[in-house]
Design an enzyme around this catalytic site. Structure first.
Site, PDB file in Angstrom:
ATOM      1  N   THR A  73       0.843  -1.197   0.000  1.00 28.24           N
ATOM      2  CA  THR A  73       0.000   0.000   0.000  1.00 28.24           C
ATOM      3  C   THR A  73       0.881   1.250   0.000  1.00 28.24           C
ATOM      4  O   THR A  73       0.685   2.172  -0.807  1.00 28.24           O
ATOM      5  CB  THR A  73      -0.936  -0.020   1.230  1.00 28.24           C
ATOM      6  OG1 THR A  73      -1.777  -1.171   1.119  1.00 28.24           O
ATOM      7  CG2 THR A  73      -1.800   1.226   1.305  1.00 28.24           C
ATOM      8  N   ASN A 155      -5.832  -9.354  -8.451  1.00 33.38           N
ATOM      9  CA  ASN A 155      -5.951 -10.114  -7.202  1.00 33.38           C
ATOM     10  C   ASN A 155      -7.218 -10.948  -7.132  1.00 33.38           C
ATOM     11  O   ASN A 155      -7.270 -11.935  -6.403  1.00 33.38           O
ATOM     12  CB  ASN A 155      -5.872  -9.175  -5.995  1.00 33.38           C
ATOM     13  CG  ASN A 155      -6.684  -7.916  -6.169  1.00 33.38           C
ATOM     14  OD1 ASN A 155      -6.479  -7.159  -7.110  1.00 33.38           O
ATOM     15  ND2 ASN A 155      -7.627  -7.687  -5.278  1.00 33.38           N
ATOM     16  N   GLN A 183       0.500  -9.660  -6.879  1.00 34.77           N
ATOM     17  CA  GLN A 183      -0.059 -11.012  -7.045  1.00 34.77           C
ATOM     18  C   GLN A 183       0.710 -11.840  -8.067  1.00 34.77           C
ATOM     19  O   GLN A 183       0.523 -13.054  -8.129  1.00 34.77           O
ATOM     20  CB  GLN A 183      -1.544 -10.932  -7.434  1.00 34.77           C
ATOM     21  CG  GLN A 183      -2.414 -10.253  -6.394  1.00 34.77           C
ATOM     22  CD  GLN A 183      -2.584 -11.063  -5.110  1.00 34.77           C
ATOM     23  OE1 GLN A 183      -2.181 -12.229  -5.019  1.00 34.77           O
ATOM     24  NE2 GLN A 183      -3.178 -10.458  -4.094  1.00 34.77           N
ATOM     25  N   SER A 203       4.873  -7.286  -2.232  1.00 33.82           N
ATOM     26  CA  SER A 203       4.501  -7.307  -0.810  1.00 33.82           C
ATOM     27  C   SER A 203       4.979  -8.608  -0.171  1.00 33.82           C
ATOM     28  O   SER A 203       4.780  -9.688  -0.737  1.00 33.82           O
ATOM     29  CB  SER A 203       2.978  -7.206  -0.697  1.00 33.82           C
ATOM     30  OG  SER A 203       2.574  -7.321   0.654  1.00 33.82           O
ATOM     31  N   HIS A 205       3.904 -10.269   2.550  1.00 35.84           N
ATOM     32  CA  HIS A 205       2.984 -11.265   3.127  1.00 35.84           C
ATOM     33  C   HIS A 205       2.239 -12.085   2.082  1.00 35.84           C
ATOM     34  O   HIS A 205       1.601 -13.082   2.414  1.00 35.84           O
ATOM     35  CB  HIS A 205       2.036 -10.632   4.151  1.00 35.84           C
ATOM     36  CG  HIS A 205       0.946  -9.763   3.604  1.00 35.84           C
ATOM     37  ND1 HIS A 205      -0.321 -10.218   3.381  1.00 35.84           N
ATOM     38  CD2 HIS A 205       0.933  -8.452   3.267  1.00 35.84           C
ATOM     39  CE1 HIS A 205      -1.091  -9.217   2.942  1.00 35.84           C
ATOM     40  NE2 HIS A 205      -0.348  -8.137   2.853  1.00 35.84           N
ATOM     41  N   THR A 241      13.905   4.007  10.800  1.00 35.69           N
ATOM     42  CA  THR A 241      14.722   2.818  11.087  1.00 35.69           C
ATOM     43  C   THR A 241      14.081   1.596  10.430  1.00 35.69           C
ATOM     44  O   THR A 241      12.867   1.396  10.517  1.00 35.69           O
ATOM     45  CB  THR A 241      14.823   2.612  12.612  1.00 35.69           C
ATOM     46  OG1 THR A 241      15.398   3.790  13.164  1.00 35.69           O
ATOM     47  CG2 THR A 241      15.690   1.413  12.952  1.00 35.69           C
ATOM     48  N   CYS A 328     -11.066  -6.894   2.787  1.00 38.04           N
ATOM     49  CA  CYS A 328     -10.694  -5.556   3.224  1.00 38.04           C
ATOM     50  C   CYS A 328     -10.638  -5.543   4.745  1.00 38.04           C
ATOM     51  O   CYS A 328     -11.051  -6.487   5.403  1.00 38.04           O
ATOM     52  CB  CYS A 328     -11.619  -4.501   2.657  1.00 38.04           C
ATOM     53  SG  CYS A 328     -13.324  -4.950   2.657  1.00 38.04           S
TER      54      CYS A 328
HETATM   55  N1  PMP Z   1      -1.979  -4.660  -4.329  1.00 37.41           N
HETATM   56  C1  PMP Z   1      -2.598  -5.840  -4.494  1.00 37.41           C
HETATM   57  C2  PMP Z   1      -2.887  -6.339  -5.878  1.00 37.41           C
HETATM   58  C3  PMP Z   1      -2.979  -6.588  -3.386  1.00 37.41           C
HETATM   59  O1  PMP Z   1      -3.605  -7.756  -3.559  1.00 37.41           O
HETATM   60  C4  PMP Z   1      -2.696  -6.085  -2.088  1.00 37.41           C
HETATM   61  C5  PMP Z   1      -3.099  -6.869  -0.852  1.00 37.41           C
HETATM   62  N2  PMP Z   1      -4.475  -7.089  -0.735  1.00 37.41           N
HETATM   63  C6  PMP Z   1      -2.050  -4.840  -1.968  1.00 37.41           C
HETATM   64  C7  PMP Z   1      -1.711  -4.170  -3.114  1.00 37.41           C
HETATM   65  C8  PMP Z   1      -1.733  -4.238  -0.628  1.00 37.41           C
HETATM   66  O2  PMP Z   1      -0.650  -4.915  -0.051  1.00 37.41           O
HETATM   67  P1  PMP Z   1      -0.200  -4.662   1.478  1.00 37.41           P
HETATM   68  O3  PMP Z   1      -1.114  -5.499   2.302  1.00 37.41           O
HETATM   69  O4  PMP Z   1       1.229  -5.134   1.524  1.00 37.41           O
HETATM   70  O5  PMP Z   1      -0.295  -3.209   1.759  1.00 37.41           O
END
Ligand code: PMP
Length: 397
Positions: A73, A155, A183, A203, A205, A241, A328
């Site tokens: 994000t 996504n 993705q 990202s 995670h 940091t 969300c």
């Molecule tokens: N872009 C896409 C296509 C995503 O699927 C997501 C996560 N839902 C994000 C951005 C946001 O990622 P983050 O959770 O690392 O802010």
């Protein structure tokens, strides 16, 4: 993740890989502040350097082109703002004159685009979920200096987008291209130069790393207009940091995800088996974007007459975790914006659920999903309408 459950929501987040948990713990145990010159600072710095190499390796970029952020994000905001503001003449806030974003971008791109004091225009997608290049050409032909945002893989549907073709077109009119590759990373091979995007986002995670870490990969660092200033970290382009433990885990997840790309046939075989079985359970079931090129792990399916929220709850009760539309923060089900952009009738879009696989998925997970979904469909058979009006309109197969 609890092994009694079948987790099929990797596009929302991937379970953290056990090796990553160990690496995060190691970094938290050992580390100092990477800016410190003493031994502990150097140890912390080594974790961050290694992560930078790994994330660069995942996307075919140099380590120096990787800027770490708190997640995708933030990276989407930093990337779009930087491209919009780059070298604005005469002290103007923005050098770009318009922002063009695809109709299927993630909310973080949509939200960032609307903070930039520039007109935001939406580029439509086809019924198959792919950016409409003809429409883009017309929009680019209207003049001005555009910043264009196009994700690499959606996504919700997993449909891959023609990023390299779009980069060529956008650069030909003096514009720049931002690409959210969240993705696609770890699922298809990535090469920054071949994609041609000016900025790229990943990202942690989604790769089996910890939450709260991400990266903006920048072709030319002089484009970056920092949002956070102060300590000079990340070459002065993103102060604060470093999240050493998070980045250590992100780096290892990126290394492991890169080897998953080489084995993506395994995931694709599971996903294809799932789709074949869906059509046996309910011949009228639709898979969105089935005819387009997709990442190998995602199925967005719908059977008109079913309700997406009810399906997700029923599957949850059966021990299977999937999602309805993009997850969300509130846990509510998002409006199926992407499916509507593809021209899906409301009744079908409201029936859609997303099944997404990843590093720990097995054939037993697919069996369990199919058994639970089949039972749900049988219970709701009377409400499932056939023939489906969408089968022609949207070309989804
Ligand atoms: N872009 C896409 C296509 C995503 O699927 C997501 C996560 N839902 C994000 C951005 C946001 O990622 P983050 O959770 O690392 O802010």
């Amino acid at each position: 993740m609890d092994s009694r459950w079948t987790y099929l929501d990797y596009n929302a987040t991937a379970p953290v890989r056990p090796e990553v948990v160990a690496r995060v713990a190691e970094a938290m145990t050992i580390g100092g502040n990477p800016s410190s010159v003493h031994r502990f600072g150097r140890l912390a710095c080594a974790f961050v350097d290694r992560a930078r190499d790994a994330v660069g390796g995942l996307v075919g970029a140099e380590a120096e082109q990787v800027l770490f952020t708190s997640g995708a994000t933030e990276a989407n905001t930093l990337g779009l703002r930087s491209l919009a503001r780059h070298a604005a003449p005469g002290g103007r806030a923005c050098a770009a004159s318009r922002i063009l974003i695809s109709a299927i971008e993630h909310d973080s791109v949509l939200g960032a685009a609307h903070t930039l004091d520039l007109p935001v225009e939406t580029v439509p997608v086809t019924a198959g979920g792919v950016l409409d290049l003809g429409a883009l050409d017309k929009m680019l032909g209207a003049g001005g200096t555009p910043v264009v945002a196009l994700m690499l893989a959606n996504n919700e549907t997993g449909v891959l987008q023609p990023v390299a073709e779009v980069a060529t077109r956008v650069h030909a009119v003096g514009g720049t291209l931002h690409c959210d590759a969240v993705q696609a990373a770890g699922r298809v091979p990535l090469d920054l130069d071949a994609l041609g995007a000016d900025t790229l986002v990943v990202s942690s995670h989604k790769l089996g790393g910890p939450m709260g870490a991400g990266a903006l990969i920048v072709r030319n660092l002089t484009l970056v207009s920092p949002m956070l200033v102060g300590g000079g970290q990340e070459r002065g382009l993103r102060a604060g940091t470093e999240n050493v433990a998070g980045l250590a885990g992100f780096g290892l997840a990126a290394e492991l995800a890169l080897s998953d790309v080489a084995n993506s046939n395994k995931i694709k075989a599971l996903r294809d088996d799932l789709e074949n079985r869906l059509h046996v359970i309910a011949p009228a079931a639709q898979v969105f974007g089935a005819d387009a090129e997709r990442i190998p792990n995602t199925t967005c399916l719908a059977l008109a007459g079913l309700d997406n929220e009810t399906q997700v709850i029923a599957l949850d009760l059966a021990g299977v975790a999937v999602s309805a539309g993009a997850a969300c923060s509130s846990g509510k089900v998002a409006a199926p914006r992407v499916l509507r952009a593809m021209g899906a009738p409301e009744a079908l879009a409201k029936a859609a659920i997303r099944v997404s696989l990843g590093w720990a998925s097995t054939a037993a997970d697919i069996d369990r999903f199919c058994a639970a979904w089949s039972e749900f469909v049988a219970r709701h058979a009377a409400r499932a309408v056939a023939p489906n009006p969408y089968s022609r309109a949207a070309g989804a197969q």
